[in-house]
Design a protein around this motif. Structure first.
Motif, PDB file in Angstrom:
ATOM      1  N   ASN A  82       9.899   1.654  -2.189  1.00  0.00           N
ATOM      2  CA  ASN A  82       9.340   1.084  -3.430  1.00  0.00           C
ATOM      3  C   ASN A  82       7.969   1.670  -3.731  1.00  0.00           C
ATOM      4  N   GLY A  83       7.693   1.813  -4.997  1.00  0.00           N
ATOM      5  CA  GLY A  83       6.342   2.216  -5.392  1.00  0.00           C
ATOM      6  C   GLY A  83       5.386   1.052  -5.211  1.00  0.00           C
ATOM      7  N   SER A  84       4.044   1.310  -5.100  1.00  0.00           N
ATOM      8  CA  SER A  84       3.050   0.232  -4.945  1.00  0.00           C
ATOM      9  C   SER A  84       3.014  -0.655  -6.187  1.00  0.00           C
ATOM     10  N   ASN A  85       2.731  -1.987  -5.949  1.00  0.00           N
ATOM     11  CA  ASN A  85       2.712  -2.933  -7.081  1.00  0.00           C
ATOM     12  C   ASN A  85       1.537  -2.651  -8.013  1.00  0.00           C
ATOM     13  N   GLY A  86       1.755  -2.867  -9.269  1.00  0.00           N
ATOM     14  CA  GLY A  86       0.639  -2.784 -10.219  1.00  0.00           C
ATOM     15  C   GLY A  86      -0.286  -3.995 -10.066  1.00  0.00           C
ATOM     16  N   SER A  87      -1.550  -3.905 -10.561  1.00  0.00           N
ATOM     17  CA  SER A  87      -2.501  -5.032 -10.452  1.00  0.00           C
ATOM     18  C   SER A  87      -1.999  -6.221 -11.272  1.00  0.00           C
ATOM     19  N   THR A  88      -2.338  -7.484 -10.772  1.00  0.00           N
ATOM     20  CA  THR A  88      -1.850  -8.723 -11.423  1.00  0.00           C
ATOM     21  C   THR A  88      -2.546  -8.933 -12.761  1.00  0.00           C
ATOM     22  N   GLY A  89      -1.772  -9.280 -13.761  1.00  0.00           N
ATOM     23  CA  GLY A  89      -2.368  -9.578 -15.076  1.00  0.00           C
ATOM     24  C   GLY A  89      -3.144 -10.894 -15.032  1.00  0.00           C
ATOM     25  N   SER A  90      -4.108 -11.105 -15.966  1.00  0.00           N
ATOM     26  CA  SER A  90      -4.896 -12.346 -15.997  1.00  0.00           C
ATOM     27  C   SER A  90      -4.003 -13.536 -16.350  1.00  0.00           C
TER      28      SER A  90
END
Length: 469
Positions: free
Chosen positions: A286-294
């Motif tokens: 798996n690719g790394s997770n994107g940053s969490t949205g506000s």
């Protein structure tokens, strides 16, 4: 799952109320029927009409120096005058007013009684054996502001009103006048937090609140790196070749001319079946997770559920230790007259050591040739007097009950005609000699009676049992 929640409560500090009670320093009544007579030692305060054409009124004074030093007028929330109505002769209205000038309990008479001042209240009295409470707050506050204005209060009857109040000398019901004071002080420090009680049962779940609006979409996270390709699956088997179509018939050989039209194409043969699917290649990492949205804004809170049932009451704390006993109050003035409550009754002992004449029906003791004011008993109601005498005197003795009236211009009394009388024989030993007498007619309210004894005994004693019904 149950959760224990601790809730903090902020309580605003409020003033605390506490009270004090003052007893009268002086009280007395006066009667126009006896303008020069002082009743400061009587055990009752008479108000209103008396037998005949006389009227009475009562004076009461409270000493404010008994209050704590520095008591402020602004701290007084309430001040009530409390009076005990012992008996009612005639129901009606009484007037309670401030006194116009100074007076003393031992010197007050009808002839020198001060005038009434500002009216405070006019309560109606309908029955006896009851307390009457009068609001004295404004008057009491003015006394605190100007101490010299505290000259006491005066209680008077209106019309035919006739009542009897307990004085501070009362020895029967002992309900003296009182001044009850309620003060407000600063709030005390907050007490230590008590032990948390056991958790009550969980209340029913409150209704679900409406769904809050959707929060704004968070920013898109960065794209993860592409995973590696999986291995290529095995090639499926080749399908079988379809059969050839049949050959068309050969046309006749024409003259050589233009070419004939091309014959129709034969039908296509059936496709061979698909080969089986090759095995799936391994999944790439798996690719790394994107940053969490506000986060989106919070939806509205649902309605609060109903309060759960109260937990069981904790056991009572142990009693506090007993406070120290207060100092003994000062001894009151000597009683100079006895006013029984209800049906008067008293047994009195008398001793003889020389010639003797007059005796009190109450206080006892040897009489004198002149009658002083402490020998009489004052009747609080119209009644028929009765007596029984038990004699240990060694000579025949005659006993009489006579009415008394003030001697003109003196502090002594003059006896009237005999109401009842009897005689005892000389006693020598064993049981006492005795005699009894009862009046067939009633004596009026307010009458003053005394006992007279005549005989030649020079020593010994006798006892009288006196009643009036």
């Amino acid at each position: 799952m149950n959760r224990l929640c601790l809730i903090g409560v902020l309580v605003a500090a409020t003033p605390l109320a506490y009270g004090q009670t003052l007893s009268p320093s002086q009280d007395a009544h006066v009667s126009t029927a006896y303008p020069s007579l002082n009743f400061g030692g009587a055990t009752f305060l008479q108000v209103g009409q008396t037998t005949g054409s006389g009227t009475t009124k009562s004076f009461i004074l409270f000493d404010l120096s008994a209050l704590p030093a520095g008591t402020a007028v602004t701290s007084i929330s309430k001040a009530n005058l409390v009076l005990w109505v012992n008996r009612v002769g005639t129901a009606g209205t009484i007037k309670i007013s401030q006194v116009g000038s100074a007076w003393t309990e031992t010197g007050l008479t009808s002839a020198n009684a001060p005038a009434s001042g500002t009216l405070i209240a006019s309560p109606t009295i309908t029955s006896g054996s009851t307390f009457v409470t009068v609001d004295l707050t404004s008057t009491f506050q003015s006394w605190l502001t100007t101490p010299a204005s505290n000259l006491g209060i005066v209680v008077e009857g209106s019309g035919s009103t006739a009542i009897f109040l307990d004085s501070k000398e009362s020895v029967t019901t002992s309900h003296q006048p009182l001044l009850q004071i309620v003060q407000s002080g600063p709030a005390g420090q907050t007490g230590a937090t008590g032990i948390t009680g056991a958790q009550g049962t969980t209340g029913a779940t409150g209704a679900t609140g409406s769904t809050g609006g959707n929060g704004s979409t968070g920013a898109t996270g960065a794209t993860g790196s592409t995973g590696g390709n999986g291995t290529t699956g095995a090639t499926g088997a080749t399908g079988s070749t379809g059969s050839n179509g049949s050959t068309g018939a050969t046309g006749t050989t024409g003259s050589t001319g233009s070419n004939g039209s091309t014959g129709a194409i034969g039908a296509t043969g059936l496709n061979g079946g698909n080969g089986s699917t090759g095995a799936t290649g391994a999944t790439g990492s798996n690719g790394s997770n994107g940053s969490t949205g506000s986060n989106g804004s919070t939806g509205a809170t649902g309605a609060t559920g109903s309060t759960g049932a109260t937990g069981a009451t904790g056991s009572n704390g142990s009693n506090g230790s007993t406070g120290a006993i207060g100092a003994t109050g000062a001894t009151g003035p000597a009683v100079v007259a006895f006013i029984p409550s209800g049906v008067p009754y008293t047994v009195t002992a008398h001793s003889i050591d020389s010639s003797f004449t007059a005796h009190s029906l109450v206080t006892g003791g040897l009489g004198a040739t002149s009658l002083s004011s402490d020998l009489g008993v004052i009747l609080p109601t119209a009644c028929k007097p009765s007596m029984t005498v038990y004699s240990f005197l060694g000579a025949t003795t005659t006993f009489q009950i006579l009415p008394l009236s003030p001697a003109s211009g003196t502090t002594s009394w003059s006896p009237g005609s005999t109401l009842i009388g009897c005689s005892t024989t000389a006693w020598s030993s064993g049981s006492p000699a005795s005699c009894s007498a009862t009046s067939s007619t009633a004596v009026s309210l307010g009458s003053v009676l005394a006992l007279f004894a005549q005989g030649s005994a020079s020593s010994g004693a006798f006892f009288t049992a006196f009643s009036c019904n």
